[in-house]
Design an enzyme around this catalytic site. Sequence first.
Site, PDB file in Angstrom:
ATOM      1  N   GLN A  45       0.902  -0.928   0.034  1.00 59.27           N
ATOM      2  CA  GLN A  45       0.177   0.049   0.892  1.00 59.27           C
ATOM      3  C   GLN A  45       0.738   1.331  -0.061  1.00 59.27           C
ATOM      4  O   GLN A  45       0.529   2.322  -0.044  1.00 59.27           O
ATOM      5  CB  GLN A  45      -0.908  -0.070   1.151  1.00 59.27           C
ATOM      6  CG  GLN A  45      -1.806  -1.572   1.163  1.00 59.27           C
ATOM      7  CD  GLN A  45      -3.079  -1.167   0.022  1.00 59.27           C
ATOM      8  OE1 GLN A  45      -3.566  -0.306  -0.212  1.00 59.27           O
ATOM      9  NE2 GLN A  45      -3.357  -2.584  -0.496  1.00 59.27           N
ATOM     10  N   HIS A  46       2.211   1.386   0.075  1.00 55.58           N
ATOM     11  CA  HIS A  46       3.530   2.580   0.142  1.00 55.58           C
ATOM     12  C   HIS A  46       3.712   3.030  -1.324  1.00 55.58           C
ATOM     13  O   HIS A  46       3.927   1.969  -2.285  1.00 55.58           O
ATOM     14  CB  HIS A  46       3.953   1.729   1.015  1.00 55.58           C
ATOM     15  CG  HIS A  46       5.355   2.831   1.380  1.00 55.58           C
ATOM     16  ND1 HIS A  46       4.665   4.305   1.204  1.00 55.58           N
ATOM     17  CD2 HIS A  46       6.841   3.012   0.656  1.00 55.58           C
ATOM     18  CE1 HIS A  46       6.496   5.174   1.541  1.00 55.58           C
ATOM     19  NE2 HIS A  46       6.940   3.992   1.117  1.00 55.58           N
ATOM     20  N   HIS A  81      13.017   2.954  -0.702  1.00 57.89           N
ATOM     21  CA  HIS A  81      12.936   2.071  -1.577  1.00 57.89           C
ATOM     22  C   HIS A  81      13.842   2.544  -2.897  1.00 57.89           C
ATOM     23  O   HIS A  81      13.778   3.223  -3.768  1.00 57.89           O
ATOM     24  CB  HIS A  81      11.639   2.169  -1.762  1.00 57.89           C
ATOM     25  CG  HIS A  81      11.584   1.196  -2.578  1.00 57.89           C
ATOM     26  ND1 HIS A  81      11.380  -0.892  -1.817  1.00 57.89           N
ATOM     27  CD2 HIS A  81      11.151   0.385  -4.136  1.00 57.89           C
ATOM     28  CE1 HIS A  81      11.075  -1.423  -2.769  1.00 57.89           C
ATOM     29  NE2 HIS A  81      11.245  -0.892  -4.315  1.00 57.89           N
ATOM     30  N   ASP A 132      15.018  -3.173  -6.698  1.00 57.38           N
ATOM     31  CA  ASP A 132      15.218  -4.105  -6.111  1.00 57.38           C
ATOM     32  C   ASP A 132      16.365  -3.941  -5.522  1.00 57.38           C
ATOM     33  O   ASP A 132      17.431  -3.844  -5.610  1.00 57.38           O
ATOM     34  CB  ASP A 132      14.977  -5.068  -6.694  1.00 57.38           C
ATOM     35  CG  ASP A 132      14.158  -6.782  -6.863  1.00 57.38           C
ATOM     36  OD1 ASP A 132      13.569  -6.873  -5.602  1.00 57.38           O
ATOM     37  OD2 ASP A 132      15.389  -7.769  -6.942  1.00 57.38           O
ATOM     38  N   ARG A 151      17.445  -6.878   0.821  1.00 55.78           N
ATOM     39  CA  ARG A 151      18.763  -6.950   1.606  1.00 55.78           C
ATOM     40  C   ARG A 151      19.768  -5.761   1.480  1.00 55.78           C
ATOM     41  O   ARG A 151      20.689  -6.472   2.799  1.00 55.78           O
ATOM     42  CB  ARG A 151      18.829  -7.820  -0.502  1.00 55.78           C
ATOM     43  CG  ARG A 151      18.196  -8.907  -0.609  1.00 55.78           C
ATOM     44  CD  ARG A 151      18.547 -10.168  -1.512  1.00 55.78           C
ATOM     45  NE  ARG A 151      17.791 -10.365  -2.388  1.00 55.78           N
ATOM     46  CZ  ARG A 151      17.231 -10.099  -3.113  1.00 55.78           C
ATOM     47  NH1 ARG A 151      16.435  -9.500  -3.450  1.00 55.78           N
ATOM     48  NH2 ARG A 151      16.549 -11.778  -3.843  1.00 55.78           N
TER      49      ARG A 151
END
Length: 411
Positions: free
Chosen positions: A163-164, A208, A212, A216
């Site tokens: 949802q972010h 973010h 990707d 990690r």
Amino acid sequence: MLETPARIEPCGIEEQIPEALTDRVIEIRDAASDLGHDLHPESAAELRSLVRLMNAYYSNLIEGHNTRPADIEAAMAGRDPAPEKRALVQEAIAHIAVQEWIDALADTGNLPEPCDLAFLLDIHRRFYEAMPEDLRFVTHHGQRIEIVPGVMRAPGPEVEVGQHLPPSAHRLSDFMAYFSKRYLGLTRGRTGQILSIPAAHHRFNYIHPFLDGNGRVSRLMSHAMIRKAGIGGHGLWSVSRGLARGLRESGEYKAEMARADMPRQGDRDGRGNLSMTALHGFTGWFLTVMLDQIRFTSTMFDLTTLQMRYTALLRDLHPEDTRIVKLVDHVLRFGEMARGDAPIVLGLKERAAREVLSKAVSDGFLKSSTPKTPVRIAFPLAYRERLFPNLFTEAPLDIPPPPPLPGIPTR
């Protein structure tokens, strides 16, 4: 949606720190200071390699990539994994290599500020340069896009994480500059170095910055922050294991991360864009996970109990021959042994002692760099679960849980 870097505030708990959190920081510091203190450096180094394997295994598991530790270790020993396992095994090996690099920097006193953007880009670059081609692409809005090692998201279709909605790609440089600056200040004191680990972990993922690999990188960043804060126990414990397993059940990590995304809930909920109450709760949960893992590892790697488990294993394997038990016990306690000392340790003539030593090496209980150099302890893969119950599987182990935090909502 706010596109100013202050969107990630509060970045830390700077005013009116709950007493329960400061007490937990002290508990973590005290527990970590005792970890591995009775182990010889050679034995600790061997265990540290095992912990890196464990960290990679659990970090991958969080991403939904279940790779058997035996397959990872076999590939590291030069055996080619099955084609269907190869990509995930290489992913785990890449993680191990990056953590080994971080540990080497920490061991030599050359670890940079873990939240510095250049360091984080380097982690991502090293990780993805070692990734197999199958895992260097993502499908985003119907397009197959390459993940460029060490490069943040490029402008284009924006990403969504549940949802972010993270900041837009064209604002990432400003957000990450703000992130690095804020945590440089927040980690200056001894308490701040530990207290800021959960918040930095969440806020990095909130931004973010990469297409990707954010999870990690954040876990490797947290490992670096733990080493920087001096609570790494010589690299003998792993936060990823606790995040993957949770305090009561798996799934807590993602739920707690999502809860920490909560916006400010009124005038009594801090002064930032995000909820201070939620940050208190996430910090309490994360610090308790850290303490839980330190206590687990302290029990697992305690020299006396480790000797007992190793001795019990060898007696089961060699019920009529105590010589190999005596030899392995000596090396575990003292770290290494010159091959010429075997007759003295065993009280045997040279030829008989050499036979026992050769048996211990061939069975994988002892190892050495060359056939003539001193031997050191080893932990054979075939008996790993017997020697270290609960590292990767569920097994009975008497470890008292960390006490709850009064007044801190960790649910």
